[in-house]
Design a protein around this motif. Sequence first.
Motif, PDB file in Angstrom:
ATOM      1  N   VAL A  89       0.856  -1.194   0.000  1.00 21.03           N
ATOM      2  CA  VAL A  89       0.000   0.000   0.000  1.00 21.03           C
ATOM      3  C   VAL A  89       0.885   1.235   0.000  1.00 21.03           C
ATOM      4  N   ASP A  90       1.896   1.222   0.888  1.00 19.82           N
ATOM      5  CA  ASP A  90       2.781   2.374   1.029  1.00 19.82           C
ATOM      6  C   ASP A  90       3.518   2.681  -0.269  1.00 19.82           C
ATOM      7  N   ALA A  91       3.890   1.638  -0.972  1.00 23.40           N
ATOM      8  CA  ALA A  91       4.609   1.842  -2.235  1.00 23.40           C
ATOM      9  C   ALA A  91       3.744   2.626  -3.228  1.00 23.40           C
ATOM     10  N   SER A  92       2.459   2.270  -3.287  1.00 19.60           N
ATOM     11  CA  SER A  92       1.545   2.989  -4.194  1.00 19.60           C
ATOM     12  C   SER A  92       1.307   4.410  -3.713  1.00 19.60           C
ATOM     13  N   VAL A  93       1.169   4.572  -2.390  1.00 18.30           N
ATOM     14  CA  VAL A  93       0.945   5.918  -1.848  1.00 18.30           C
ATOM     15  C   VAL A  93       2.152   6.800  -2.103  1.00 18.30           C
ATOM     16  N   HIS A  94       3.323   6.216  -1.914  1.00 21.22           N
ATOM     17  CA  HIS A  94       4.568   6.963  -2.156  1.00 21.22           C
ATOM     18  C   HIS A  94       4.641   7.434  -3.609  1.00 21.22           C
ATOM     19  N   GLN A  95       4.258   6.532  -4.514  1.00 25.26           N
ATOM     20  CA  GLN A  95       4.287   6.880  -5.927  1.00 25.26           C
ATOM     21  C   GLN A  95       3.289   8.006  -6.218  1.00 25.26           C
ATOM     22  N   LEU A  96       2.111   7.914  -5.604  1.00 24.77           N
ATOM     23  CA  LEU A  96       1.098   8.947  -5.840  1.00 24.77           C
ATOM     24  C   LEU A  96       1.533  10.276  -5.237  1.00 24.77           C
ATOM     25  N   LYS A  97       2.229  10.213  -4.124  1.00 24.78           N
ATOM     26  CA  LYS A  97       2.768  11.436  -3.516  1.00 24.78           C
ATOM     27  C   LYS A  97       3.724  12.114  -4.500  1.00 24.78           C
ATOM     28  N   GLY A  98       4.555  11.308  -5.126  1.00 28.16           N
ATOM     29  CA  GLY A  98       5.508  11.842  -6.094  1.00 28.16           C
ATOM     30  C   GLY A  98       4.836  12.442  -7.309  1.00 28.16           C
ATOM     31  N   SER A  99       3.869  11.719  -7.860  1.00 31.89           N
ATOM     32  CA  SER A  99       3.250  12.225  -9.088  1.00 31.89           C
ATOM     33  C   SER A  99       2.352  13.424  -8.794  1.00 31.89           C
ATOM     34  N   SER A 100       1.657  13.425  -7.665  1.00 32.56           N
ATOM     35  CA  SER A 100       0.804  14.578  -7.342  1.00 32.56           C
ATOM     36  C   SER A 100       1.653  15.816  -7.060  1.00 32.56           C
ATOM     37  N   SER A 101       2.798  15.633  -6.415  1.00 33.49           N
ATOM     38  CA  SER A 101       3.723  16.759  -6.224  1.00 33.49           C
ATOM     39  C   SER A 101       4.182  17.296  -7.555  1.00 33.49           C
ATOM     40  N   SER A 102       4.459  16.392  -8.474  1.00 35.16           N
ATOM     41  CA  SER A 102       5.034  16.773  -9.764  1.00 35.16           C
ATOM     42  C   SER A 102       4.066  17.570 -10.619  1.00 35.16           C
ATOM     43  N   ILE A 103       2.762  17.371 -10.450  1.00 38.59           N
ATOM     44  CA  ILE A 103       1.807  18.156 -11.234  1.00 38.59           C
ATOM     45  C   ILE A 103       1.280  19.348 -10.452  1.00 38.59           C
TER      46      ILE A 103
END
Lengths: 158, 153
Positions: free
Chosen positions: B76-90
Amino acid sequence: MASALPSGDMGAAEANSGNGGQMQKKPFTFNEIVLRNRLTALVVDGDNFCRLLEQGILQAYGLETQSVNNGDAAVELIASGAKFDLILIDMLLPILDGVEATRRIRAMGMRCKMLGVTACSGERERQAFLAAGVDVFVEKPLGPEILIPVLRELDGQV
Amino acid sequence: MDVVNQLQRQFLDYSASLHREGFLDDQFTQLQKLQDENSPDFVVEVASLFFEDCEKLINNMARALEQQQGVDFKQVDASVHQLKGSSSSIGAMRVKNVCIAFRSFCEAQNREGCLRCLQQVTQEYSLLKNKLQTLFRLEQQILAAGGSVPTIE
């Protein structure tokens, strides 16, 4: 890749000196630099969106880019002789993580500018990534205040 | 005030509200500045890719949290971490902030907390998607009326 989103060892690039690789924040915007030279970049990110976005940003400045989605592919690409002026590499990557991939890329003698661009934010992660060989640790997002000075330096505008 | 001016005013006001309400931060503004005549659909395409990425990651989180025999919080954390990265990026600030809280619950292996965050992140993603679609529609209306989309500072 949709058309609106835009789809190369240059020698020793100096790491940011004395401060562990942190950049000073300045009021830059993404569109305030025009490059004189054709620079090449590799983007290494396991997240499809981030990889394409970072490529898109670099391509908007006229950089020629390649991308891979895992650390092992990045190491293989460098080992095959590919050279880049700039590498953007994430920390958490499938197959081979960004820290180990960076270490191996540096061990092969690649001295280009490497930015560790990651959603990780801890001091421990920052130190680990810098120790592995990235010049700058960037917590996502990759913004113009980080990228513009790097591109200016690579382009010889400094 | 003619039609183009009115639409431009609406666009600027709507854009300002998205920033004021925390849906978007300066990163989004910076990405808008990369859009030009060579890449006129840059932001729309970036947003579209982000929403695809978002949906995939949210589905991954939901599947992982559904496991009755034992939730793999690392997954779960791996997906959340990825979403944190992509949401920051946009520049999707509210989505990013939910991800930060979400990661704490993953670390604490708190399934209820994670499920609440999943609900929140799904809500924030839907809200943002609607609001950006409205923003892009305003842009299209301005262009169709013969005007140019104002630059956000």
